[in-house]
Design a protein around this motif. Sequence first.
Motif, short mmCIF file in Angstrom:
data_model
loop_
_atom_site.label_atom_id
_atom_site.label_comp_id
_atom_site.label_asym_id
_atom_site.label_seq_id
_atom_site.Cartn_x
_atom_site.Cartn_y
_atom_site.Cartn_z
N UNK A 130 34.80 45.62 43.52
CA UNK A 130 36.59 44.81 43.92
C UNK A 130 36.87 45.29 45.03
N UNK A 131 36.45 46.23 45.75
CA UNK A 131 36.64 46.51 47.12
C UNK A 131 35.91 45.35 48.24
N UNK A 132 34.83 45.08 47.94
CA UNK A 132 34.85 44.14 48.59
C UNK A 132 35.58 43.30 48.91
N UNK A 133 35.84 42.86 47.33
CA UNK A 133 36.63 41.39 47.72
C UNK A 133 37.57 41.23 47.64
N UNK A 134 38.05 42.93 48.25
CA UNK A 134 39.80 42.51 48.51
C UNK A 134 39.25 42.99 50.61
N UNK A 135 37.67 43.52 50.90
CA UNK A 135 37.77 43.57 52.17
C UNK A 135 37.92 44.85 53.07
#
Length: 211
Positions: A130-135
């Motif tokens: 989730x975090x990676x997808x949200x940069x």
Amino acid sequence: MSYYTKAKFFTSAPDIRHLKNDTGIEVAFAGRSNAGKSSALNTLTRQKNLARTSKTPGRTQLINVFELEEDLRLVDLPGYGFAKVPVAMKKKWQASLGEYLQKRKSLKGLVVLMDIRHPFKDLDQDLIHWAVASNIPVLALLTKADKLKSGKRKAQLLMAREAAMAFMGDVTVQTFSSLNKHGLPELERILDTWFGLDKKEDAEDSDNEVQ
């Protein structure tokens, strides 16, 4: 003295809609209910009871916010993966976590705490994805490092760093122990960068040189 000793309780909220001002910089702490999240926050802030440790999962339903100064905040997200919690409540917490990670504009970094002996379980991986997808940059903090001898601890760290490459994002891995403060300077250095405190110090240093 550490900058993080300034932390004081600011607010609690059941979900993102009840959180106050989405401005400035927030760094959030998340992890399974037994990962040592409260202990890590207390160690970081040098306060015994800032984040209350509890044997009952009900206390962790709220998003707890601690203010360092105006527009700089530490956020204690609800613990997840607690075996004794009803499925409906688990789903509610997971939805709340996902919403916070994807929609909170002031979130500039996420610390995911995992027991060094059991890293990257399914829910941990979901959170990091989730975090990676949200940069959003992630620090995977391997807690309870004092439970392992030095050789085993280093081996677990190397293995976790290799596993973290699969997320294809800004994911750093460090070991940590609330018991003996192992890894505390590394944790503070990363938080300083996320909060922009390192730039603030550089600016103050150059001001002093000019005077």
